[in-house]
Design an enzyme around this catalytic site. Structure first.
Site, short mmCIF file in Angstrom:
data_model
loop_
_atom_site.label_atom_id
_atom_site.label_comp_id
_atom_site.label_asym_id
_atom_site.label_seq_id
_atom_site.Cartn_x
_atom_site.Cartn_y
_atom_site.Cartn_z
N ARG A 5 -12.36 -0.60 8.70
CA ARG A 5 -11.63 0.13 7.65
C ARG A 5 -12.06 -0.28 6.24
O ARG A 5 -12.57 -1.37 6.02
CB ARG A 5 -10.12 -0.05 7.87
CG ARG A 5 -9.70 0.59 9.19
CD ARG A 5 -8.25 0.38 9.51
NE ARG A 5 -7.38 1.11 8.62
CZ ARG A 5 -6.06 0.99 8.63
NH1 ARG A 5 -5.48 0.18 9.50
NH2 ARG A 5 -5.33 1.69 7.80
N ARG B 84 -7.73 9.33 13.16
CA ARG B 84 -6.63 10.08 13.80
C ARG B 84 -6.76 11.59 13.75
O ARG B 84 -6.28 12.28 14.65
CB ARG B 84 -5.28 9.67 13.19
CG ARG B 84 -4.86 8.30 13.63
CD ARG B 84 -3.48 7.94 13.09
NE ARG B 84 -3.14 6.59 13.50
CZ ARG B 84 -2.27 5.81 12.87
NH1 ARG B 84 -1.63 6.26 11.80
NH2 ARG B 84 -2.01 4.60 13.31
N LYS C 272 8.34 -1.36 9.49
CA LYS C 272 7.15 -2.22 9.37
C LYS C 272 6.79 -2.49 7.91
O LYS C 272 6.55 -3.63 7.53
CB LYS C 272 5.98 -1.55 10.11
CG LYS C 272 4.68 -2.30 10.04
CD LYS C 272 3.81 -2.01 11.24
CE LYS C 272 3.15 -0.65 11.21
NZ LYS C 272 1.96 -0.61 10.34
N SER C 273 6.78 -1.45 7.09
CA SER C 273 6.40 -1.62 5.68
C SER C 273 7.37 -2.58 4.98
O SER C 273 6.95 -3.45 4.21
CB SER C 273 6.45 -0.29 4.94
OG SER C 273 5.45 0.56 5.40
N ARG D 249 6.55 -6.42 3.54
CA ARG D 249 6.77 -6.66 2.11
C ARG D 249 7.77 -7.79 1.89
O ARG D 249 7.62 -8.62 1.00
CB ARG D 249 7.25 -5.38 1.42
CG ARG D 249 6.12 -4.40 1.14
CD ARG D 249 6.70 -3.02 0.89
NE ARG D 249 5.70 -2.06 0.44
CZ ARG D 249 4.78 -1.49 1.22
NH1 ARG D 249 4.69 -1.82 2.50
NH2 ARG D 249 3.95 -0.59 0.73
N GLN E 18 -0.52 1.24 -0.10
CA GLN E 18 -1.14 -0.08 0.01
C GLN E 18 -1.92 -0.42 -1.27
O GLN E 18 -1.82 -1.53 -1.78
CB GLN E 18 -2.07 -0.14 1.23
CG GLN E 18 -1.30 -0.10 2.53
CD GLN E 18 -2.21 -0.10 3.75
OE1 GLN E 18 -3.43 -0.09 3.63
NE2 GLN E 18 -1.60 -0.08 4.92
N ASP F 74 1.93 8.57 8.49
CA ASP F 74 1.85 7.92 9.81
C ASP F 74 2.41 8.78 10.93
O ASP F 74 2.37 8.38 12.10
CB ASP F 74 2.59 6.57 9.77
CG ASP F 74 1.84 5.55 8.92
OD1 ASP F 74 0.63 5.72 8.73
OD2 ASP F 74 2.49 4.61 8.45
C1 S3P Z 1 1.66 1.57 4.41
C2 S3P Z 1 1.03 2.60 3.76
C3 S3P Z 1 0.25 3.63 4.46
C4 S3P Z 1 0.56 3.68 5.94
C5 S3P Z 1 0.61 2.31 6.55
C6 S3P Z 1 1.66 1.44 5.87
C7 S3P Z 1 2.38 0.56 3.61
O1 S3P Z 1 -1.14 3.35 4.31
O2 S3P Z 1 -0.39 4.47 6.62
O3 S3P Z 1 0.92 2.39 7.93
O4 S3P Z 1 3.17 -0.22 4.18
O5 S3P Z 1 2.19 0.54 2.38
P1 S3P Z 1 -1.96 3.83 3.01
O6 S3P Z 1 -1.38 3.18 1.82
O7 S3P Z 1 -3.38 3.36 3.26
O8 S3P Z 1 -1.86 5.33 3.00
#
Ligand code: S3P
Length: 437
Positions: free
Chosen positions: A120, A348, A19-20, A24, A167, A317
């Site tokens: 959030r 969580r 996903k990340s 990106r 993030q 995660d």
């Molecule tokens: C992510 C960073 C994480 C993670 C999220 C995806 C990312 O969050 O929990 O599911 O793709 O950079 P945080 O940066 O808020 O820890």
């Protein structure tokens, strides 16, 4: 309704794309000049939110069967218009990482999200972007919905990222695409997919690795060239099947072509410390990212862990599923400095503890830590209902794995919530394990 556990198995599986990396790639390819292609892009709700946001900004994108083509418009090449609203859906990553691409917008752009995302914290990205020169309305809100308006007078900043949030770090890095001068980021260690993509794309970046943090300096490239990518499997999705294996008797699993970036391997380090038999094979590096196969065997009783908080960010995660494994391990496990876990799609840390209590596992919960009193022989037979969990995809998957390994009769509401991150989850359970939910 789930009312049977899985029998011993020996299987080979693939999970959906990371996903990340998928998000990106979309964001950066939209800023490139020319046509970029991705294969095995994740086809989940979060990724569709990213695609819809980019389309509203004038980017042409074709997504078909996990293959994606994107017609990049160049840096700051979005078609900015009046009255655009972007919907980030459930995705913190989309909501927080689209903002730095809008910091030169001449018009106000409104960002909205679903019920969970609207709870959030966004001040963590609004504050640095404010300092760089973007403006947000209403002022001092810190949550969605919010509007951003850009500026032609942007300045680089020195930014201290203390949460271990990829993030936040990525937000400032992406802002440097539009900002003159050198952005300096002092970041607690967290997943480094953005750094690796910047290097691949030849975006100016210098990284100094210190013991507990990195110093990252980035600056504006003259242009960004198109780039193709094959996306490896997501270790966060894989972790549910790793758990299914470890919690089932005499079982083994091979997960193929999973992203093995060391900044994401916290779960494997934690499980290995608990005594799990997990091995990595066929490791290769492709466009900066490590990938390979994961082998898991359930041949030993697992023991409790006092989890070092230095592993928190690299397993952030995966904690829900780690808590479930701790519930079946011998001894009392302890996880600390985890207040960030209450700031995810649902709180969580609190909800994880509540679910364990529901199935008779004792926990001691604080604002930022949890003790889990493991029961190696746990076996359930009562009825359990899981609802009001803000449709958090990882809560849904955690409870499904609990049902399939600990027993009991489970009714999990809103099972489609898993489509946020892992749309093949139910299909894999159905086709490979003959489990219908
Ligand atoms: C992510 C960073 C994480 C993670 C999220 C995806 C990312 O969050 O929990 O599911 O793709 O950079 P945080 O940066 O808020 O820890």
């Amino acid at each position: 309704m789930i009312s049977k556990t899985v029998q011993k198995f020996n299987k080979t599986l693939k999970v959906d794309g990371d996903k990340s990396i998928s998000i990106r790639w979309l964001l950066l390819a939209s800023q490139a000049i020319g046509v970029s292609k991705a294969t095995n892009l994740l086809g989940s709700e979060d990724v569709f939110s990213a695609i819809e946001c980019l389309k509203k900004l004038g980017v042409q994108i074709n997504f078909n069967n996990n293959n994606c083509i994107i017609y990049g418009r160049g840096i700051n090449g979005f078609k900015f218009k009046k009255n655009i609203t972007l919907n980030a859906g459930n995705s913190g990553t989309v909501g927080r990482l689209i903002l730095p691409l809008l910091i030169r917008s001449p018009y106000k752009i409104r960002i909205i999200g679903d019920k969970s995302l609207s709870k959030r914290d966004f001040s963590r990205v609004i504050n640095p972007l404010n300092e760089i020169g973007a403006k947000f309305y209403p002022k001092n809100r810190g949550r969605l919905p919010i509007s951003i308006i850009g500026s032609d007078y942007l300045r680089p900043i020195s930014y201290y990222e203390k949460r271990g949030s990829a993030q936040c770090k990525t937000c400032v890095m992406l802002a440097s695409l539009n900002t003159p001068g050198e952005m300096r980021i002092f970041a607690k260690k967290s997943r480094n997919h953005t750094e690796l993509m910047f290097k691949e794309l030849k975006i100016p970046i210098k990284i100094k690795n210190k013991k507990n943090f990195n110093i990252i300096k980035t600056s504006r490239p003259t242009k960004l060239s198109k780039f193709n990518l094959n996306i490896p499997g997501d270790i966060s999705s894989a972790s549910f099947f790793i758990a299914l294996t470890l919690l089932s008797k005499k079982s083994q699993l091979r997960l193929k072509n999973i992203n093995l970036n060391p900044s994401r391997l916290g779960i494997l380090k934690i499980l290995n410390k608990m005594g799990a038999n997990i091995k990595l094979k066929n490791i290769k590096t492709f466009k900066g990212e490590r990938r390979g196969d994961i082998f898991v065997k359930s041949d030993k009783e697992l023991k409790a862990i006092n989890c070092p908080s230095s592993l928190n960010s690299s397993a952030i995660d995966e904690f829900l599923i780690i808590f479930l494994i701790a519930a079946r391990s011998k001894g009392v496990s302890y996880f600390k400095d985890l207040s960030e876990l209450n700031k995810k799609e649902s709180p969580r840390l609190k909800l994880g503890s509540k679910i364990l209590n529901m199935i008779g596992i004792k926990t001691k919960l604080t604002r930022n830590s949890i003790k889990i009193y493991g029961q190696p022989n746990i076996s359930l037979s009562k009825k359990y209902e899981v609802k009001n969990y803000l449709k958090d995809h990882r809560i849904m998957a955690m409870c499904t794995i609990a049902a399939l390994t600990f027993g009991g009769n489970w009714k999990i509401y809103d099972p489609e919530s898993i489509n946020t991150s892992f749309p093949s989850f139910l299909k894999i359970l159905n086709e490979s394990f003959k489990i219908k939910i």
